[in-house]
Design an enzyme around this catalytic site. Structure first.
Site, PDB file in Angstrom:
ATOM      1  N   GLU A 122      -3.110  -4.841  -2.755  1.00  0.00           N
ATOM      2  CA  GLU A 122      -3.665  -5.813  -3.692  1.00  0.00           C
ATOM      3  C   GLU A 122      -3.777  -5.233  -5.098  1.00  0.00           C
ATOM      4  OE1 GLU A 122      -5.783  -6.384   0.336  1.00  0.00           O
ATOM      5  OE2 GLU A 122      -4.881  -4.748  -0.808  1.00  0.00           O
TER       6      GLU A 122
ATOM      7  N   CYS B 106     -10.630  -3.435  -3.959  1.00  0.00           N
ATOM      8  CA  CYS B 106      -9.623  -4.419  -4.397  1.00  0.00           C
ATOM      9  C   CYS B 106     -10.281  -5.708  -4.875  1.00  0.00           C
ATOM     10  CB  CYS B 106      -8.646  -4.712  -3.262  1.00  0.00           C
ATOM     11  SG  CYS B 106      -7.492  -3.351  -2.968  1.00  0.00           S
TER      12      CYS B 106
ATOM     13  N   ASN C  24       0.840  -1.189   0.000  1.00  0.00           N
ATOM     14  CA  ASN C  24       0.000   0.000   0.000  1.00  0.00           C
ATOM     15  C   ASN C  24       0.884   1.250   0.000  1.00  0.00           C
ATOM     16  OD1 ASN C  24       0.613  -0.829   2.738  1.00  0.00           O
ATOM     17  ND2 ASN C  24      -0.901   0.624   3.494  1.00  0.00           N
TER      18      ASN C  24
ATOM     19  N   CYS D  70      -4.078   0.519  -2.558  1.00  0.00           N
ATOM     20  CA  CYS D  70      -3.936  -0.660  -1.697  1.00  0.00           C
ATOM     21  C   CYS D  70      -2.894  -1.615  -2.283  1.00  0.00           C
ATOM     22  CB  CYS D  70      -5.266  -1.385  -1.564  1.00  0.00           C
ATOM     23  SG  CYS D  70      -6.583  -0.410  -0.815  1.00  0.00           S
TER      24      CYS D  70
ATOM     25  N   CYS E 224     -10.235  -4.827   0.747  1.00  0.00           N
ATOM     26  CA  CYS E 224     -11.391  -3.928   0.667  1.00  0.00           C
ATOM     27  C   CYS E 224     -12.222  -4.281  -0.577  1.00  0.00           C
ATOM     28  CB  CYS E 224     -10.941  -2.472   0.625  1.00  0.00           C
ATOM     29  SG  CYS E 224     -10.177  -1.946  -0.926  1.00  0.00           S
TER      30      CYS E 224
ATOM     31  N   GLU F 113       0.239   5.281   0.528  1.00  0.00           N
ATOM     32  CA  GLU F 113      -0.707   6.329   0.891  1.00  0.00           C
ATOM     33  C   GLU F 113      -0.249   7.681   0.370  1.00  0.00           C
ATOM     34  OE1 GLU F 113      -2.175   4.209   5.027  1.00  0.00           O
ATOM     35  OE2 GLU F 113      -1.015   6.062   5.164  1.00  0.00           O
TER      36      GLU F 113
END
Length: 137
Positions: free
Chosen positions: A60, A95, A47, A58, A92, A49
């Site tokens: 994934e 993803c 990930n 993310c 999430c 940010e």
């Protein structure tokens, strides 16, 4: 849980890549690895940010997008997601939807932490009604 050597290798790659996470806001480090059919090594992602939260990606999705950038058309065999949480953390919904673009309903998603793989699900168990506008070949 008994896992294959390929899953174990992907787990180790995701665990290592988790250390590259750029997560100064959430402090929630995630590593992921996607095993692409026909390839020896899993493609990893972490990930990343951003102060503009919408620009965050993310682990994934980072792994899937890297796999597409590396190999073009892909067919994921499985995905491994590693967090630092005591309990396994599922991807999430965003993803999961991205995974559904490339993978079938029965693709395995392995979830773990620093101690190892804890759980596994199929994509369909986590996202029972994906949106699939593209039918592909």
């Amino acid at each position: 849980m008994k896992i294959s050597k390929a899953v174990e290798a992907a787990y180790k790659a995701a665990l290592k890549t988790r250390n590259h996470s750029h997560s100064p806001y959430s402090r929630f480090k995630v590593g992921a690895a996607v095993q692409v059919k026909g390839q020896a090594d899993a493609i990893t992602g972490c990930n990343v940010e951003n102060a503009s939260y919408g620009a965050t990606i993310c682990a994934e999705r980072n792994a899937i997008f890297s796999a597409v950038a590396t190999h073009g058309k892909i067919k994921p065999e499985f995905v491994v997601v590693v967090t630092g949480e005591a309990e396994a953390t599922v991807p999430c919904a965003l993803c999961l939807q991205v995974l559904a673009e490339f993978a079938g309903d029965k693709m395995a998603i392995y979830l773990g932490n620093e101690k190892g793989i804890q759980k596994s699900y199929t994509l369909n168990e986590l996202l029972p009604q994906p949106f699939r506008a593209f039918k592909g070949d």
